[in-house]
Design a protein around this motif. Structure first.
Motif, PDB file in Angstrom:
ATOM      1  N   ASN A 147       0.848  -1.185   0.000  1.00 34.01           N
ATOM      2  CA  ASN A 147       0.000   0.000   0.000  1.00 34.01           C
ATOM      3  C   ASN A 147       0.892   1.246   0.000  1.00 34.01           C
ATOM      4  OD1 ASN A 147      -1.691   2.153   0.627  1.00 34.01           O
ATOM      5  ND2 ASN A 147      -2.976   0.940   1.967  1.00 34.01           N
ATOM      6  N   PRO A 148       0.853   2.044  -1.067  1.00 30.60           N
ATOM      7  CA  PRO A 148       1.724   3.215  -1.116  1.00 30.60           C
ATOM      8  C   PRO A 148       1.429   4.250  -0.032  1.00 30.60           C
ATOM      9  CG  PRO A 148       0.291   3.152  -3.042  1.00 30.60           C
ATOM     10  CD  PRO A 148       0.081   1.875  -2.308  1.00 30.60           C
ATOM     11  N   VAL A 149       0.194   4.324   0.438  1.00 24.85           N
ATOM     12  CA  VAL A 149      -0.125   5.251   1.522  1.00 24.85           C
ATOM     13  C   VAL A 149       0.591   4.805   2.797  1.00 24.85           C
ATOM     14  CG1 VAL A 149      -1.974   6.246   2.940  1.00 24.85           C
ATOM     15  CG2 VAL A 149      -2.344   5.890   0.482  1.00 24.85           C
ATOM     16  N   ALA A 150       0.516   3.512   3.106  1.00 23.11           N
ATOM     17  CA  ALA A 150       1.215   2.970   4.280  1.00 23.11           C
ATOM     18  C   ALA A 150       2.721   3.159   4.129  1.00 23.11           C
ATOM     19  CB  ALA A 150       0.881   1.499   4.473  1.00 23.11           C
ATOM     20  N   ALA A 151       3.240   2.997   2.923  1.00 21.60           N
ATOM     21  CA  ALA A 151       4.681   3.167   2.690  1.00 21.60           C
ATOM     22  C   ALA A 151       5.119   4.598   2.977  1.00 21.60           C
ATOM     23  CB  ALA A 151       5.022   2.777   1.253  1.00 21.60           C
ATOM     24  N   GLU A 178      17.230   9.426  17.105  1.00 24.94           N
ATOM     25  CA  GLU A 178      18.236   8.550  17.706  1.00 24.94           C
ATOM     26  C   GLU A 178      19.667   8.986  17.442  1.00 24.94           C
ATOM     27  OE1 GLU A 178      18.030   4.572  18.121  1.00 24.94           O
ATOM     28  OE2 GLU A 178      16.054   4.777  19.016  1.00 24.94           O
ATOM     29  N   THR A 179      19.900   9.697  16.351  1.00 21.45           N
ATOM     30  CA  THR A 179      21.270  10.062  15.997  1.00 21.45           C
ATOM     31  C   THR A 179      21.371  11.550  15.712  1.00 21.45           C
ATOM     32  OG1 THR A 179      20.924   9.674  13.642  1.00 21.45           O
ATOM     33  CG2 THR A 179      21.694   7.795  14.937  1.00 21.45           C
ATOM     34  N   ASP A 180      22.575  12.064  15.779  1.00 28.90           N
ATOM     35  CA  ASP A 180      22.810  13.469  15.469  1.00 28.90           C
ATOM     36  C   ASP A 180      23.327  13.657  14.047  1.00 28.90           C
ATOM     37  OD1 ASP A 180      22.049  14.267  18.001  1.00 28.90           O
ATOM     38  OD2 ASP A 180      24.082  14.074  18.810  1.00 28.90           O
ATOM     39  N   THR A 181      23.292  12.599  13.255  1.00 33.95           N
ATOM     40  CA  THR A 181      23.805  12.695  11.887  1.00 33.95           C
ATOM     41  C   THR A 181      22.712  13.245  10.972  1.00 33.95           C
ATOM     42  OG1 THR A 181      23.120  10.427  11.420  1.00 33.95           O
ATOM     43  CG2 THR A 181      25.367  10.756  12.249  1.00 33.95           C
ATOM     44  N   GLU A 182      23.044  13.356   9.698  1.00 33.67           N
ATOM     45  CA  GLU A 182      22.080  13.852   8.723  1.00 33.67           C
ATOM     46  C   GLU A 182      20.909  12.890   8.594  1.00 33.67           C
ATOM     47  OE1 GLU A 182      23.609  15.110   4.964  1.00 33.67           O
ATOM     48  OE2 GLU A 182      25.509  15.709   5.871  1.00 33.67           O
ATOM     49  N   ALA A 183      19.799  13.423   8.123  1.00 28.21           N
ATOM     50  CA  ALA A 183      18.595  12.616   7.937  1.00 28.21           C
ATOM     51  C   ALA A 183      18.886  11.485   6.955  1.00 28.21           C
ATOM     52  CB  ALA A 183      17.467  13.486   7.412  1.00 28.21           C
ATOM     53  N   PRO A 184      18.387  10.302   7.231  1.00 29.73           N
ATOM     54  CA  PRO A 184      18.613   9.183   6.317  1.00 29.73           C
ATOM     55  C   PRO A 184      17.783   9.339   5.042  1.00 29.73           C
ATOM     56  CG  PRO A 184      17.104   8.539   8.051  1.00 29.73           C
ATOM     57  CD  PRO A 184      17.575   9.926   8.381  1.00 29.73           C
ATOM     58  N   PHE A 185      18.229   8.687   3.996  1.00 32.51           N
ATOM     59  CA  PHE A 185      17.442   8.595   2.775  1.00 32.51           C
ATOM     60  C   PHE A 185      16.535   7.389   2.953  1.00 32.51           C
ATOM     61  CE2 PHE A 185      21.341  10.706   1.393  1.00 32.51           C
ATOM     62  CZ  PHE A 185      20.814  11.801   0.727  1.00 32.51           C
ATOM     63  N   VAL A 186      15.241   7.611   2.872  1.00 35.53           N
ATOM     64  CA  VAL A 186      14.270   6.533   3.060  1.00 35.53           C
ATOM     65  C   VAL A 186      13.509   6.372   1.752  1.00 35.53           C
ATOM     66  CG1 VAL A 186      12.330   5.688   4.417  1.00 35.53           C
ATOM     67  CG2 VAL A 186      14.095   7.077   5.517  1.00 35.53           C
ATOM     68  N   PHE A 187      13.580   5.166   1.190  1.00 38.99           N
ATOM     69  CA  PHE A 187      12.967   4.893  -0.100  1.00 38.99           C
ATOM     70  C   PHE A 187      11.850   3.868   0.055  1.00 38.99           C
ATOM     71  CE2 PHE A 187      17.385   6.058  -0.964  1.00 38.99           C
ATOM     72  CZ  PHE A 187      17.208   7.114  -1.854  1.00 38.99           C
ATOM     73  N   PRO A 188      10.601   4.294  -0.131  1.00 39.60           N
ATOM     74  CA  PRO A 188       9.495   3.338  -0.073  1.00 39.60           C
ATOM     75  C   PRO A 188       9.279   2.680  -1.439  1.00 39.60           C
ATOM     76  CG  PRO A 188       8.634   5.570  -0.205  1.00 39.60           C
ATOM     77  CD  PRO A 188      10.139   5.675  -0.185  1.00 39.60           C
ATOM     78  N   PHE A 189       9.045   1.365  -1.412  1.00 35.85           N
ATOM     79  CA  PHE A 189       8.822   0.602  -2.640  1.00 35.85           C
ATOM     80  C   PHE A 189       7.570  -0.251  -2.517  1.00 35.85           C
ATOM     81  CE2 PHE A 189      13.460   1.163  -2.593  1.00 35.85           C
ATOM     82  CZ  PHE A 189      13.643   1.713  -3.856  1.00 35.85           C
ATOM     83  N   LEU A 190       6.888  -0.434  -3.647  1.00 34.59           N
ATOM     84  CA  LEU A 190       5.766  -1.351  -3.730  1.00 34.59           C
ATOM     85  C   LEU A 190       6.255  -2.689  -4.250  1.00 34.59           C
ATOM     86  CD1 LEU A 190       2.881   0.705  -5.367  1.00 34.59           C
ATOM     87  CD2 LEU A 190       3.168   0.067  -2.978  1.00 34.59           C
ATOM     88  N   LEU A 191       5.685  -3.735  -3.707  1.00 33.48           N
ATOM     89  CA  LEU A 191       5.979  -5.092  -4.170  1.00 33.48           C
ATOM     90  C   LEU A 191       4.682  -5.759  -4.577  1.00 33.48           C
ATOM     91  CD1 LEU A 191       8.244  -6.293  -1.215  1.00 33.48           C
ATOM     92  CD2 LEU A 191       8.999  -5.407  -3.420  1.00 33.48           C
ATOM     93  N   ASP A 192       4.804  -6.842  -5.339  1.00 35.78           N
ATOM     94  CA  ASP A 192       3.582  -7.595  -5.597  1.00 35.78           C
ATOM     95  C   ASP A 192       3.233  -8.380  -4.340  1.00 35.78           C
ATOM     96  OD1 ASP A 192       4.738 -10.228  -5.610  1.00 35.78           O
ATOM     97  OD2 ASP A 192       5.242 -10.022  -7.713  1.00 35.78           O
TER      98      ASP A 192
END
Length: 194
Positions: A148-152, A166-180
């Motif tokens: 569900n892309p909305v949930a992703a 949790e960390t003081d580093t730069e924001a992570p890159f978060v990549f949402p993907f759809l699967l079958d």
């Protein structure tokens, strides 16, 4: 701000009962897009949210809203549940301006437990929202798999927020993907089986 996230407050507790309002919000946003996109009529949509709320109280893990709808619609359209999920994914992706890509390159990179070892509170969130996630690298890249892309999108925002706290580093890159559906079910089992 993303439409699925407007006004959404993430609960401080992450037990299942605290996450039910988030699941309901994902369902409501998904259903609105499905109705607006012509996948489902207003009459067909009306009983779905109350029925989904009832399903949330009984089943463990909670059903993903798209699977819940697909099981109802598959009977009406004489399609498989997988076929219905695929139809809904295409419509939702277009409504969300394709912000969630399809993953078709084999398994997601990273260990199934890597993210949850780094940030234990995310395991329950990812399991309940139906979004297995992996770290690809240290904590700088996270891949989320969902049907569900909305949930992703909701999960990607939540993960980014938790990792930033949790960390003081730069924001992570978060990549949402759809699967079958079949691949997603396998990932859910691999990530969250007790």
């Amino acid at each position: 701000m993303n439409e699925p996230l407007q006004g959404l407050a993430f609960p401080a507790k992450t037990d299942r009962s605290s996450l039910v309002p988030v699941l309901e919000r994902i369902a409501n946003t998904s259903l609105n897009h499905l109705r607006e996109g012509g996948y489902i009529s207003a009459e067909e949509a009306a009983p779905l949210l109350p029925a989904y709320r009832s399903a949330l109280t009984g089943s463990t893990p909670p059903p993903d809203f798209l699977i819940f709808v697909a099981e109802t619609q598959a009977k009406k359209h004489t399609l498989t549940v997988d076929g219905e999920v695929s139809r809904m994914q295409k419509l939702l992706r277009s409504c969300l301006n394709d912000r969630v890509s399809y993953w078709s390159f084999g398994p997601l990179p990273g260990r199934a437990t890597g993210l949850y070892e780094h940030c234990p509170g995310l395991r329950g969130i990812c399991a309940t929202l139906g979004c297995p996630a992996t770290l690809a690298g240290e904590t700088s890249i996270v891949h989320i798999a969902c049907i569900n892309p909305v949930a992703a999108l909701v999960t990607s925002f939540w993960i980014r927020q938790e990792l930033n706290r949790e960390t003081d580093t730069e924001a992570p890159f978060v990549f949402p993907f759809l699967l079958d559906l079949t691949i997603w079910q396998g990932l859910m089992q691999r990530h969250f089986a007790s």
